[in-house]
Design an enzyme around this catalytic site. Structure first.
Site, PDB file in Angstrom:
ATOM      1  N   ARG A 164       0.839  -1.213   0.000  1.00  0.00           N
ATOM      2  CA  ARG A 164       0.000   0.000   0.000  1.00  0.00           C
ATOM      3  C   ARG A 164       0.876   1.267   0.000  1.00  0.00           C
ATOM      4  O   ARG A 164       0.599   2.243   0.710  1.00  0.00           O
ATOM      5  CB  ARG A 164      -0.940   0.025   1.209  1.00  0.00           C
ATOM      6  CG  ARG A 164      -1.952  -1.113   1.270  1.00  0.00           C
ATOM      7  CD  ARG A 164      -3.016  -0.956   0.176  1.00  0.00           C
ATOM      8  NE  ARG A 164      -4.101  -1.879   0.389  1.00  0.00           N
ATOM      9  CZ  ARG A 164      -4.112  -3.155  -0.013  1.00  0.00           C
ATOM     10  NH1 ARG A 164      -3.075  -3.653  -0.683  1.00  0.00           N
ATOM     11  NH2 ARG A 164      -5.164  -3.918   0.213  1.00  0.00           N
ATOM     12  N   SER A 254     -10.388  -0.632   3.606  1.00  0.00           N
ATOM     13  CA  SER A 254      -9.646  -0.863   4.851  1.00  0.00           C
ATOM     14  C   SER A 254      -9.136   0.481   5.356  1.00  0.00           C
ATOM     15  O   SER A 254      -8.501   1.222   4.606  1.00  0.00           O
ATOM     16  CB  SER A 254      -8.430  -1.751   4.597  1.00  0.00           C
ATOM     17  OG  SER A 254      -8.833  -2.991   4.090  1.00  0.00           O
ATOM     18  N   GLU A 356      -4.685   4.020   6.311  1.00  0.00           N
ATOM     19  CA  GLU A 356      -4.435   3.921   4.861  1.00  0.00           C
ATOM     20  C   GLU A 356      -4.805   5.209   4.125  1.00  0.00           C
ATOM     21  O   GLU A 356      -4.046   5.661   3.277  1.00  0.00           O
ATOM     22  CB  GLU A 356      -5.269   2.765   4.280  1.00  0.00           C
ATOM     23  CG  GLU A 356      -4.474   1.567   3.815  1.00  0.00           C
ATOM     24  CD  GLU A 356      -5.260   0.747   2.816  1.00  0.00           C
ATOM     25  OE1 GLU A 356      -5.522   1.240   1.715  1.00  0.00           O
ATOM     26  OE2 GLU A 356      -5.611  -0.388   3.158  1.00  0.00           O
TER      27      GLU A 356
HETATM   28  N1  EPU Z   1     -10.960 -10.512  10.874  1.00  0.00           N
HETATM   29  C1  EPU Z   1     -11.597 -10.592  12.091  1.00  0.00           C
HETATM   30  N2  EPU Z   1     -12.518  -9.626  12.402  1.00  0.00           N
HETATM   31  C2  EPU Z   1     -12.812  -8.609  11.580  1.00  0.00           C
HETATM   32  C3  EPU Z   1     -12.148  -8.534  10.331  1.00  0.00           C
HETATM   33  C4  EPU Z   1     -11.210  -9.499  10.005  1.00  0.00           C
HETATM   34  O1  EPU Z   1     -11.363 -11.497  12.883  1.00  0.00           O
HETATM   35  O2  EPU Z   1     -13.649  -7.779  11.932  1.00  0.00           O
HETATM   36  C5  EPU Z   1     -10.017 -11.562  10.493  1.00  0.00           C
HETATM   37  C6  EPU Z   1     -10.621 -12.426   9.386  1.00  0.00           C
HETATM   38  O3  EPU Z   1     -11.416 -13.455   9.903  1.00  0.00           O
HETATM   39  C7  EPU Z   1      -9.412 -12.948   8.672  1.00  0.00           C
HETATM   40  C8  EPU Z   1      -8.402 -11.834   8.850  1.00  0.00           C
HETATM   41  O4  EPU Z   1      -8.874 -11.003   9.905  1.00  0.00           O
HETATM   42  O5  EPU Z   1      -8.929 -14.108   9.301  1.00  0.00           O
HETATM   43  C9  EPU Z   1      -8.166 -11.039   7.571  1.00  0.00           C
HETATM   44  O6  EPU Z   1      -9.402 -10.503   7.112  1.00  0.00           O
HETATM   45  P1  EPU Z   1      -9.721 -10.346   5.539  1.00  0.00           P
HETATM   46  O7  EPU Z   1      -9.531 -11.637   4.853  1.00  0.00           O
HETATM   47  O8  EPU Z   1     -11.067  -9.705   5.437  1.00  0.00           O
HETATM   48  O9  EPU Z   1      -8.603  -9.418   4.963  1.00  0.00           O
HETATM   49  P2  EPU Z   1      -7.914  -8.096   5.528  1.00  0.00           P
HETATM   50  O10 EPU Z   1      -6.518  -8.413   5.913  1.00  0.00           O
HETATM   51  O11 EPU Z   1      -8.782  -7.479   6.587  1.00  0.00           O
HETATM   52  C10 EPU Z   1      -6.881  -7.272   3.280  1.00  0.00           C
HETATM   53  C11 EPU Z   1      -6.808  -5.984   2.510  1.00  0.00           C
HETATM   54  C12 EPU Z   1      -8.106  -5.776   1.723  1.00  0.00           C
HETATM   55  C13 EPU Z   1      -8.262  -6.949   0.742  1.00  0.00           C
HETATM   56  C14 EPU Z   1      -8.283  -8.257   1.559  1.00  0.00           C
HETATM   57  C15 EPU Z   1      -8.267  -9.469   0.655  1.00  0.00           C
HETATM   58  C16 EPU Z   1      -5.380  -4.468   3.750  1.00  0.00           C
HETATM   59  C17 EPU Z   1      -5.295  -3.286   4.656  1.00  0.00           C
HETATM   60  N3  EPU Z   1      -6.612  -4.866   3.432  1.00  0.00           N
HETATM   61  O12 EPU Z   1      -7.922  -7.149   4.245  1.00  0.00           O
HETATM   62  O13 EPU Z   1      -7.950  -4.591   0.949  1.00  0.00           O
HETATM   63  O14 EPU Z   1      -9.466  -6.812   0.008  1.00  0.00           O
HETATM   64  O15 EPU Z   1      -7.101  -8.367   2.383  1.00  0.00           O
HETATM   65  O16 EPU Z   1      -7.038  -9.562   0.003  1.00  0.00           O
HETATM   66  O17 EPU Z   1      -4.353  -4.993   3.331  1.00  0.00           O
HETATM   67  C18 EPU Z   1      -8.334  -2.222   1.071  1.00  0.00           C
HETATM   68  O18 EPU Z   1      -7.121  -2.078   1.125  1.00  0.00           O
HETATM   69  O19 EPU Z   1      -9.121  -1.232   1.089  1.00  0.00           O
HETATM   70  C19 EPU Z   1      -8.897  -3.571   1.068  1.00  0.00           C
HETATM   71  C20 EPU Z   1     -10.210  -3.789   1.169  1.00  0.00           C
END
Ligand code: EPU
Length: 360
Positions: A164, A254, A356
């Protein structure tokens, strides 16, 4: 050249925060930007480049000159032995561009379907999702130096992509942009306006799988060798199920980056919270899921004024007000909520979450 005054920005930011641009000029071509630079008053003003407004928090009216990028156009430039080189104007919507590439049979961007924002903003924060980042498909871009009007081209190394992150997020440290020299460019924040971006999409396409959410879709549909279109459809369905549609509930995706910690730091956290969601990276460091950290501090569903933490994904802050009274959350409420989240995550885990979006 039309110089617009006191322009409402609510439709132009995906948080739908109410604020105005004191001065705004739409940039639909290189010439539009050259006209701005030729005007002594406008040229002297600090500038803010606005793409799809999907990564900003407006905390008041915007005083710098807002350059709203509306440069259109999508085309196949040429094909090399291994890639289709496809180019899009910076003002094209990202998702529409991804769909367009797939319709024409150029696979490679499908994992990044439905990311809000414009093509021109995509290299700024090196957008990414489901195992693919923009830098994996990037060829080069053209940008204009907003001090001199010179157009220059940057390759991936010169963009200095990180998680990012890119050269466009860092303040300028020099007076001269060493364009096309093979050297990494100086910080280009508020210094360069991206005009066009070129993508290298592989002819020998292979699906990027491995994310749990995608694996679940494959199993549910009984598919073992998905097409790019199937991945596109799954990613759209996954995102629609867990992320709020900015047209309905204002948000900027995010709100924080996933933090990276050392193995020792992570071991410490695991000792206290064995369930912490973490991923080991190739260099030995560990990436933590910020959504999990925030969730486990009890923030999911909470609000400060009209700013809230999304019920289905604690990493996403939302504007709860849009649609009810037309005003909605202020940028101040969003940032008060963000700071409260940072404080509680810091107190519990010793980790300072980094936002972000750009805060204006
Ligand atoms: N989780 C929780 N509680 C929550 C949210 C998440 O326990 O309220 C846990 C989920 O269960 C999972 C882990 O956290 O085990 C990761 O969650 P998720 O798969 O939703 O992905 P993320 O790391 O929260 C990142 C990117 C997203 C992208 C997704 C999929 C960043 C900051 N965010 O989210 O990007 O769509 O992976 O690749 O890197 C963005 O940057 O705006 C964005 C949406």
């Amino acid at each position: 050249m039309l110089v617009e005054k006191n322009v409402p920005l609510q439709p132009f930011n995906t948080f739908h925060i109410v604020a105005k641009a004191q001065t705004l000029v739409r940039i639909a071509s290189e010439q539009d930007l050259l006209n701005v630079l030729a005007d002594p008053l406008l040229a002297a003003m600090p500038k803010f480049v606005l793409g799809g407004g999907s990564n900003i928090v407006l905390t008041g009216d915007v005083k710098p000159l807002v350059l709203k990028v509306e440069i259109a156009g999508r085309r196949l430039l040429h094909s090399t032995e291994r890639h289709h080189i496809v180019e899009a104007g910076a003002g094209e919507g990202w998702h529409g561009f991804v769909a367009w590439t797939l319709e024409r049979g150029y696979a490679g961007l499908e994992n990044m379907a439905l990311i809000p924002g414009t093509v021109g903003a995509s290299p700024v924060q090196n957008v990414g999702a489901y195992g693919v980042e923009l830098q994996d498909r990037f060829d080069s871009l053209d940008a204009m130096d907003m001090q001199t009007g010179a157009v220059f081209t940057l390759n991936a190394a010169q963009c200095a992509f990180g998680y990012r992150d890119s050269v466009f997020k860092h303040a300028s440290s020099g007076t001269h942009i060493p364009a096309n020299t093979g050297h990494q460019a100086v910080g280009l924040k508020n210094r360069a306006l991206i005009l066009r971006v070129r993508f290298a999409l592989p002819k020998q396409w292979k699906p990027v799988l491995g994310y749990a959410d995608i694996e679940k879709k494959m199993a549910a549909d009984g598919v073992s060798e998905p097409t790019a279109q199937q991945i596109f459809d799954w990613v759209c369905a996954i995102r629609r199920a867990k992320l709020p549609d900015p047209d309905v509930i204002g948000n900027a995706g995010s709100f924080f980056k996933n933090p990276t910690v050392s193995t020792e730091q992570c071991a410490d956290i695991i000792a206290r919270d064995p369930k912490v969601v973490h991923y080991r990276l190739a260099d030995g460091s560990v990436k933590l899921a910020a959504g999990w950290l925030i969730d486990s501090c009890g923030w999911r569903g909470k609000s400060v004024g009209q700013a809230g933490v999304y019920e289905k994904q604690a990493l996403v802050l939302v504007n709860r007000g849009v649609g009810s009274n037309g005003q909605g959350a202020t940028g101040g409420e969003v940032m008060t909520l963000a700071r409260a989240i940072q404080t509680s995550v810091y107190e519990r885990f010793g980790i300072l979450l980094e936002p972000e979006p750009a805060v204006l």
